[in-house]
Design an enzyme around this catalytic site. Structure first.
Site, PDB file in Angstrom:
ATOM      1  N   GLU A 165      -9.512  -8.020   2.711  1.00 30.71           N
ATOM      2  CA  GLU A 165      -8.557  -7.576   3.728  1.00 30.71           C
ATOM      3  C   GLU A 165      -9.091  -7.972   5.112  1.00 30.71           C
ATOM      4  O   GLU A 165     -10.252  -7.747   5.424  1.00 30.71           O
ATOM      5  CB  GLU A 165      -8.407  -6.053   3.654  1.00 30.71           C
ATOM      6  CG  GLU A 165      -7.457  -5.464   4.672  1.00 30.71           C
ATOM      7  CD  GLU A 165      -7.317  -3.946   4.521  1.00 30.71           C
ATOM      8  OE1 GLU A 165      -8.248  -3.295   4.010  1.00 30.71           O
ATOM      9  OE2 GLU A 165      -6.255  -3.433   4.925  1.00 30.71           O
TER      10      GLU A 165
ATOM     11  N   ASP B   7       0.852  -1.199   0.000  1.00 28.23           N
ATOM     12  CA  ASP B   7       0.000   0.000   0.000  1.00 28.23           C
ATOM     13  C   ASP B   7       0.883   1.243   0.000  1.00 28.23           C
ATOM     14  O   ASP B   7       1.640   1.483   0.953  1.00 28.23           O
ATOM     15  CB  ASP B   7      -0.884  -0.035   1.264  1.00 28.23           C
ATOM     16  CG  ASP B   7      -2.009   0.979   1.230  1.00 28.23           C
ATOM     17  OD1 ASP B   7      -1.944   1.919   0.412  1.00 28.23           O
ATOM     18  OD2 ASP B   7      -2.950   0.830   2.038  1.00 28.23           O
TER      19      ASP B   7
HETATM   20  C1  CS2 Z   1      -5.413   1.195   4.797  1.00 29.94           C
HETATM   21  C2  CS2 Z   1      -6.409   1.706   5.766  1.00 29.94           C
HETATM   22  O1  CS2 Z   1      -6.295  -0.956   5.093  1.00 29.94           O
HETATM   23  C3  CS2 Z   1      -5.749  -0.207   4.307  1.00 29.94           C
HETATM   24  O2  CS2 Z   1      -5.455  -0.504   3.184  1.00 29.94           O
HETATM   25  O3  CS2 Z   1      -5.097   2.017   3.757  1.00 29.94           O
HETATM   26  O4  CS2 Z   1      -6.148   1.005   6.902  1.00 29.94           O
HETATM   27  C4  CS2 Z   1      -6.483   3.181   6.095  1.00 29.94           C
HETATM   28  O5  CS2 Z   1      -5.239   3.717   6.429  1.00 29.94           O
HETATM   29  C5  CS2 Z   1      -7.411   3.355   7.272  1.00 29.94           C
HETATM   30  O6  CS2 Z   1      -8.641   2.749   7.008  1.00 29.94           O
HETATM   31  C6  CS2 Z   1      -7.601   4.788   7.659  1.00 29.94           C
HETATM   32  O7  CS2 Z   1      -8.544   4.885   8.665  1.00 29.94           O
HETATM   33 MG    MG Z   2      -5.063   1.048   1.905  1.00 30.07          MG
END
Ligand code: CS2
Ligand code: MG
Length: 402
Positions: free
Chosen positions: A339, A210
């Site tokens: 995820e 990411d």
């Molecule tokens: C992140 C998120 O899970 C992911 O891919 O990009 O965790 C994001 O940073 C958060 O949801 C922000 O609250």
């Molecule tokens: Mg993300």
């Protein structure tokens, strides 16, 4: 059946969550997740003042009409606060329908398209050695798809590498903490990270990464090209998500699979990405994208172009959002991966989920509705704690994307 009342519950079992409980005159109730990390009370108050009064007396089976009423009937469309509130209501209504008919929500959406869901979790470390150790540990537990984030030499703190625990870095306080970012240091380091991971673990492991919206289109294209021969499952949120056209340059420069969408709120945010085939995975959040009703439409549009859905499922959303993802993922044909980060242990005092979650896999249960329970008495023991996501600056203190 009629909606008679809606409770809004804000609690913090390890982190803040906003939950709604939609009650009906037949005693059946539905649960929805209205959490918007770092802006929780805005959604709670918006629901109380503007959404809930409009729901009283409506038939909860009318999910399409209620969705249109809340979206198009407001005039001021879109926006994360508005769409999260609508998303929570939509989830809760599907929960009610499932419970009333005695079927899991996926059976109302199209039934089962698969036996189980593949998931990925997060592997992180402050440096290369600890990141490799963590990947080995997670692989031993049974994970075969990992999002890998690692501290960057020369940077104090980077996205995805938490100093305290594994959960997303919303920090308690009256204002956000600030972090320092340097794209050049990141771009130099990241190919070395994936080279080391492939050397140590071979080619079987599915690897995700990411970028969290931090690069320019050209920088993202460069990173994509440098990572190509490490065979990533996807590269996520390379550039700020508002500019859909940026993906065209990246797409034309590299074959690395691209994923984007966790901050999108409507299909219009990804319409051009989908019809121009500029991405491989849409990562919209069910809670923030207006619920299950619109997400089924996004999935249908994406399926026309062989683009897969891989819903955002961080620990900053409650198990109710996760359950909505599980039903959605179970039924759509173009499911990519889910995820799943896990939760702080104390969350199970408040939320109980019926689905069978094991490393790398979720098996949906056939409990009627969404398959989540909330203990309101337990929730009251964990009062809201004001928290913010960090703000990001460059070394010279110019504000940058976090
Ligand atoms: C992140 C998120 O899970 C992911 O891919 O990009 O965790 C994001 O940073 C958060 O949801 C922000 O609250
Ligand atoms: Mg993300």
């Amino acid at each position: 059946m009629k909606i008679i009342d809606v409770d809004v519950i804000v609690c913090s079992p390890g982190r803040n969550f906003v939950t709604i409980k939609v009650r009906t005159d037949e005693g059946i109730f539905g649960l929805g997740d209205a959490t918007l990390n770092g802006r929780e009370l805005a959604v709670a108050e918006y629901l109380r003042q503007y959404i809930i009064p409009c729901l009283i007396g409506k038939d909860p089976f009318d999910t399409e009409d209620i969705w249109q009423y809340l979206y198009r009937g407001v005039y001021w469309r879109k926006g994360p606060v508005n769409m999260t509130a609508i998303g929570a209501v939509d989830m809760a209504l599907w929960d009610i329908k499932g419970k009333a008919l005695g079927v899991p929500v996926y059976n109302l959406l199209g039934g089962r398209s698969r036996a189980y869901l593949d998931t990925y979790t997060h592997a992180q470390g402050t440096d290369l050695t600890s990141t490799l150790e963590e990947i080995g540990r997670l692989q031993d537990l049974g994970y075969s798809a990992l999002r890998v984030q690692c501290g960057v030499p020369g940077l104090d703190k980077v996205y995805g590498v938490s100093s305290h625990d594994k959960y997303e870095p919303a920090r308690e306080g009256e204002r956000p903490v600030e972090e320092v970012w340097d794209s050049h240091k990141y771009i130099q380091f990241i190919p070395k990270l994936f080279e080391a991971v492939r050397l140590e673990f071979g080619i079987e492991l599915r690897l995700l990464h990411d970028v969290h919206h931090r690069l320019t289109p050209n920088e993202a294209a460069l990173v994509g090209k440098r990572l190509e021969h490490f065979d990533l499952f996807w590269l996520e949120d390379t550039t700020p998500a508002e500019n859909q056209d940026a993906l065209r340059l990246i797409r034309n420069s590299t074959s690395v699979p691209l994923a984007i969408g966790e901050i999108f709120n409507t299909v219009y945010d990804c319409q051009s990405l989908i019809i121009n085939q500029l991405v491989d995975y849409i990562r919209m959040t069910i809670a923030h994208g207006g619920g299950i009703t619109p997400m089924m439409k996004v999935a249908s549009l994406a399926s026309l172009y062989q683009i897969k859905m891989a819903c955002h499922g961080p620990s900053d959303l409650s198990p109710i959002n996760l359950a909505a993802c599980i039903h959605f993922d179970t039924t759509i044909n173009n499911f990519g991966i889910q995820e799943y980060m896990g939760y702080p242990a104390m969350i199970s005092d408040v939320f109980q989920i019926s689905h069978n979650i094991t490393p790398g896999r979720i098996e949906p249960s056939d409990t009627p509705g969404l398959g989540v329970e909330v203990d309101l008495d337990a929730a009251r023991k964990y009062p809201y704690k004001k928290s913010f996501l960090p703000v990001n600056r460059l070394v010279d203190r110019t504000l940058h994307n976090w």
